[in-house]
Motif scaffolding. Sequence first.
Motif, PDB file in Angstrom:
ATOM      1  N   ARG A   1       7.954  -0.070   2.938  1.00  0.00           N
ATOM      2  CA  ARG A   1       8.855  -0.569   1.900  1.00  0.00           C
ATOM      3  C   ARG A   1       8.849   0.357   0.692  1.00  0.00           C
ATOM      4  NH1 ARG A   1       6.824  -5.479   3.815  1.00  0.00           N
ATOM      5  NH2 ARG A   1       5.191  -5.554   2.213  1.00  0.00           N
ATOM      6  N   ARG A   2       7.657   0.848   0.301  1.00  0.00           N
ATOM      7  CA  ARG A   2       7.572   1.798  -0.814  1.00  0.00           C
ATOM      8  C   ARG A   2       8.347   3.067  -0.495  1.00  0.00           C
ATOM      9  NH1 ARG A   2       1.679   2.198  -1.413  1.00  0.00           N
ATOM     10  NH2 ARG A   2       1.328   0.003  -1.695  1.00  0.00           N
ATOM     11  N   SER A   3       8.154   3.557   0.726  1.00  0.00           N
ATOM     12  CA  SER A   3       8.866   4.777   1.126  1.00  0.00           C
ATOM     13  C   SER A   3      10.378   4.539   1.159  1.00  0.00           C
ATOM     14  CB  SER A   3       8.403   5.244   2.505  1.00  0.00           C
ATOM     15  OG  SER A   3       7.038   5.609   2.472  1.00  0.00           O
ATOM     16  N   ALA A   4      10.792   3.382   1.634  1.00  0.00           N
ATOM     17  CA  ALA A   4      12.225   3.071   1.673  1.00  0.00           C
ATOM     18  C   ALA A   4      12.787   3.002   0.256  1.00  0.00           C
ATOM     19  CB  ALA A   4      12.452   1.752   2.406  1.00  0.00           C
ATOM     20  N   ARG A   5      12.035   2.417  -0.693  1.00  0.00           N
ATOM     21  CA  ARG A   5      12.490   2.380  -2.080  1.00  0.00           C
ATOM     22  C   ARG A   5      12.620   3.780  -2.654  1.00  0.00           C
ATOM     23  NH1 ARG A   5       8.196  -1.017  -4.241  1.00  0.00           N
ATOM     24  NH2 ARG A   5       8.152  -2.486  -2.564  1.00  0.00           N
ATOM     25  N   LYS A   6      11.622   4.626  -2.362  1.00  0.00           N
ATOM     26  CA  LYS A   6      11.665   5.996  -2.864  1.00  0.00           C
ATOM     27  C   LYS A   6      12.856   6.743  -2.284  1.00  0.00           C
ATOM     28  CE  LYS A   6       6.780   6.723  -3.829  1.00  0.00           C
ATOM     29  NZ  LYS A   6       5.588   7.472  -3.466  1.00  0.00           N
ATOM     30  N   VAL A   7      13.106   6.535  -0.991  1.00  0.00           N
ATOM     31  CA  VAL A   7      14.252   7.218  -0.356  1.00  0.00           C
ATOM     32  C   VAL A   7      15.548   6.732  -0.982  1.00  0.00           C
ATOM     33  CG1 VAL A   7      15.549   7.417   1.814  1.00  0.00           C
ATOM     34  CG2 VAL A   7      13.056   7.719   1.808  1.00  0.00           C
ATOM     35  N   ARG A   8      15.682   5.418  -1.171  1.00  0.00           N
ATOM     36  CA  ARG A   8      16.904   4.894  -1.788  1.00  0.00           C
ATOM     37  C   ARG A   8      17.065   5.426  -3.202  1.00  0.00           C
ATOM     38  NH1 ARG A   8      15.594  -0.145   0.879  1.00  0.00           N
ATOM     39  NH2 ARG A   8      14.498  -0.790  -1.000  1.00  0.00           N
ATOM     40  N   LYS A   9      15.956   5.468  -3.945  1.00  0.00           N
ATOM     41  CA  LYS A   9      16.015   5.991  -5.317  1.00  0.00           C
ATOM     42  C   LYS A   9      16.405   7.456  -5.314  1.00  0.00           C
ATOM     43  CE  LYS A   9      13.449   6.476  -9.513  1.00  0.00           C
ATOM     44  NZ  LYS A   9      12.214   6.534 -10.174  1.00  0.00           N
ATOM     45  N   THR A  10      15.819   8.232  -4.376  1.00  0.00           N
ATOM     46  CA  THR A  10      16.155   9.647  -4.317  1.00  0.00           C
ATOM     47  C   THR A  10      17.619   9.831  -3.918  1.00  0.00           C
ATOM     48  OG1 THR A  10      13.862  10.104  -3.634  1.00  0.00           O
ATOM     49  CG2 THR A  10      15.483  11.835  -3.259  1.00  0.00           C
TER      50      THR A  10
ATOM     51  N   ASP B   1      -8.276  -6.456  11.573  1.00  0.00           N
ATOM     52  CA  ASP B   1      -8.029  -5.077  11.160  1.00  0.00           C
ATOM     53  C   ASP B   1      -6.609  -4.644  11.503  1.00  0.00           C
ATOM     54  OD1 ASP B   1     -10.609  -4.992  10.239  1.00  0.00           O
ATOM     55  OD2 ASP B   1     -11.390  -3.788  11.914  1.00  0.00           O
ATOM     56  N   ALA B   2      -6.153  -5.023  12.690  1.00  0.00           N
ATOM     57  CA  ALA B   2      -4.793  -4.654  13.098  1.00  0.00           C
ATOM     58  C   ALA B   2      -3.766  -5.335  12.205  1.00  0.00           C
ATOM     59  CB  ALA B   2      -4.561  -5.042  14.559  1.00  0.00           C
ATOM     60  N   GLN B   3      -4.023  -6.599  11.863  1.00  0.00           N
ATOM     61  CA  GLN B   3      -3.094  -7.323  10.988  1.00  0.00           C
ATOM     62  C   GLN B   3      -3.090  -6.698   9.595  1.00  0.00           C
ATOM     63  OE1 GLN B   3      -3.991 -11.479  10.513  1.00  0.00           O
ATOM     64  NE2 GLN B   3      -1.824 -11.994  10.234  1.00  0.00           N
ATOM     65  N   ALA B   4      -4.276  -6.362   9.090  1.00  0.00           N
ATOM     66  CA  ALA B   4      -4.359  -5.729   7.767  1.00  0.00           C
ATOM     67  C   ALA B   4      -3.663  -4.370   7.796  1.00  0.00           C
ATOM     68  CB  ALA B   4      -5.818  -5.576   7.350  1.00  0.00           C
ATOM     69  N   SER B   5      -3.837  -3.621   8.879  1.00  0.00           N
ATOM     70  CA  SER B   5      -3.170  -2.321   9.001  1.00  0.00           C
ATOM     71  C   SER B   5      -1.657  -2.494   9.072  1.00  0.00           C
ATOM     72  CB  SER B   5      -3.659  -1.580  10.244  1.00  0.00           C
ATOM     73  OG  SER B   5      -5.024  -1.262  10.128  1.00  0.00           O
ATOM     74  N   ALA B   6      -1.206  -3.536   9.765  1.00  0.00           N
ATOM     75  CA  ALA B   6       0.235  -3.785   9.865  1.00  0.00           C
ATOM     76  C   ALA B   6       0.807  -4.159   8.508  1.00  0.00           C
ATOM     77  CB  ALA B   6       0.499  -4.895  10.881  1.00  0.00           C
ATOM     78  N   VAL B   7       0.093  -4.988   7.755  1.00  0.00           N
ATOM     79  CA  VAL B   7       0.550  -5.367   6.408  1.00  0.00           C
ATOM     80  C   VAL B   7       0.594  -4.137   5.519  1.00  0.00           C
ATOM     81  CG1 VAL B   7      -0.109  -6.674   4.339  1.00  0.00           C
ATOM     82  CG2 VAL B   7      -0.193  -7.769   6.582  1.00  0.00           C
ATOM     83  N   ASP B   8      -0.458  -3.318   5.580  1.00  0.00           N
ATOM     84  CA  ASP B   8      -0.515  -2.091   4.774  1.00  0.00           C
ATOM     85  C   ASP B   8       0.616  -1.141   5.173  1.00  0.00           C
ATOM     86  OD1 ASP B   8      -1.738  -0.424   2.809  1.00  0.00           O
ATOM     87  OD2 ASP B   8      -2.556   0.789   4.460  1.00  0.00           O
ATOM     88  N   ALA B   9       0.854  -1.003   6.465  1.00  0.00           N
ATOM     89  CA  ALA B   9       1.938  -0.123   6.921  1.00  0.00           C
ATOM     90  C   ALA B   9       3.291  -0.648   6.454  1.00  0.00           C
ATOM     91  CB  ALA B   9       1.907  -0.002   8.450  1.00  0.00           C
ATOM     92  N   GLY B  10       3.454  -1.968   6.450  1.00  0.00           N
ATOM     93  CA  GLY B  10       4.700  -2.558   5.963  1.00  0.00           C
ATOM     94  C   GLY B  10       4.910  -2.262   4.486  1.00  0.00           C
ATOM     95  N   ARG B  11       3.856  -2.365   3.676  1.00  0.00           N
ATOM     96  CA  ARG B  11       3.955  -2.048   2.246  1.00  0.00           C
ATOM     97  C   ARG B  11       4.344  -0.595   2.051  1.00  0.00           C
ATOM     98  NH1 ARG B  11      -1.589  -4.721   0.855  1.00  0.00           N
ATOM     99  NH2 ARG B  11      -0.971  -6.890   0.814  1.00  0.00           N
ATOM    100  N   ARG B  12       3.678   0.270   2.780  1.00  0.00           N
ATOM    101  CA  ARG B  12       3.986   1.701   2.649  1.00  0.00           C
ATOM    102  C   ARG B  12       5.425   1.994   3.075  1.00  0.00           C
ATOM    103  NH1 ARG B  12      -1.547   4.594   4.785  1.00  0.00           N
ATOM    104  NH2 ARG B  12      -2.805   3.962   2.999  1.00  0.00           N
TER     105      ARG B  12
END
Length: 196
Positions: free
Chosen positions: A181-190, A168-179
């Motif tokens: 990266r998505r947030s970083a892309r959105k910030v860069r795009k903005t 569960d912790a590993q899955a949460s870490a992977v999910d947090a990493g995806r989020r």
Amino acid sequence: MSLLRFVARSMLASYFVINGVKAIRHPEDLVESAQPVADTVLPLVSYAVPEAARGYLPEDTAGFVRWTGVLQVAGGLGLATGLGRRLGAGVLALTMVPHVLASNPLRAKGAERTVAQARLTKNVALLGGVLLAAQDTEGRPNLAWKVRAQKQLVAKEAAKRKAELQRDAQASAVDAGRRARRSARKVRKTVADVLS
């Protein structure tokens, strides 16, 4: 309980019940052989038990012989009936120690030595028999086994839960990493949109 176990325990217990009754009814027959053991054991027991219980202890060798007889009858009945059989066998083993000590063949001379050696052999064999009976669990697990099995079960469940938490912790870490990266892309795009 199997029939064989019942018969064997009853046969072993009968010796102790008969000798216990003899010791209770006629302790004077055993006083001479029990005197050295009583002189050693009674002071030790008196010192070891609380003062409130000392009044129940025998004061002389005849009392010691009777007391041992009562314990043998009680232990023999417990072993024979199956009610407290392991405790009864343990009590019988405890009462056999003075008999083993009293049947010392080194004190005897001549033909009496052979009789004393036979008595010692018999007493050691009886002690071994009641020790075996005290350990007999009739094929069922004893308390120590149950505790070990429970510990193993708890350890297995804990390892399973730990593995689940790590997944569960590993899955949460992977999910947090995806989020992230998505947030970083959105910030860069903005930021890119604002700067352009």
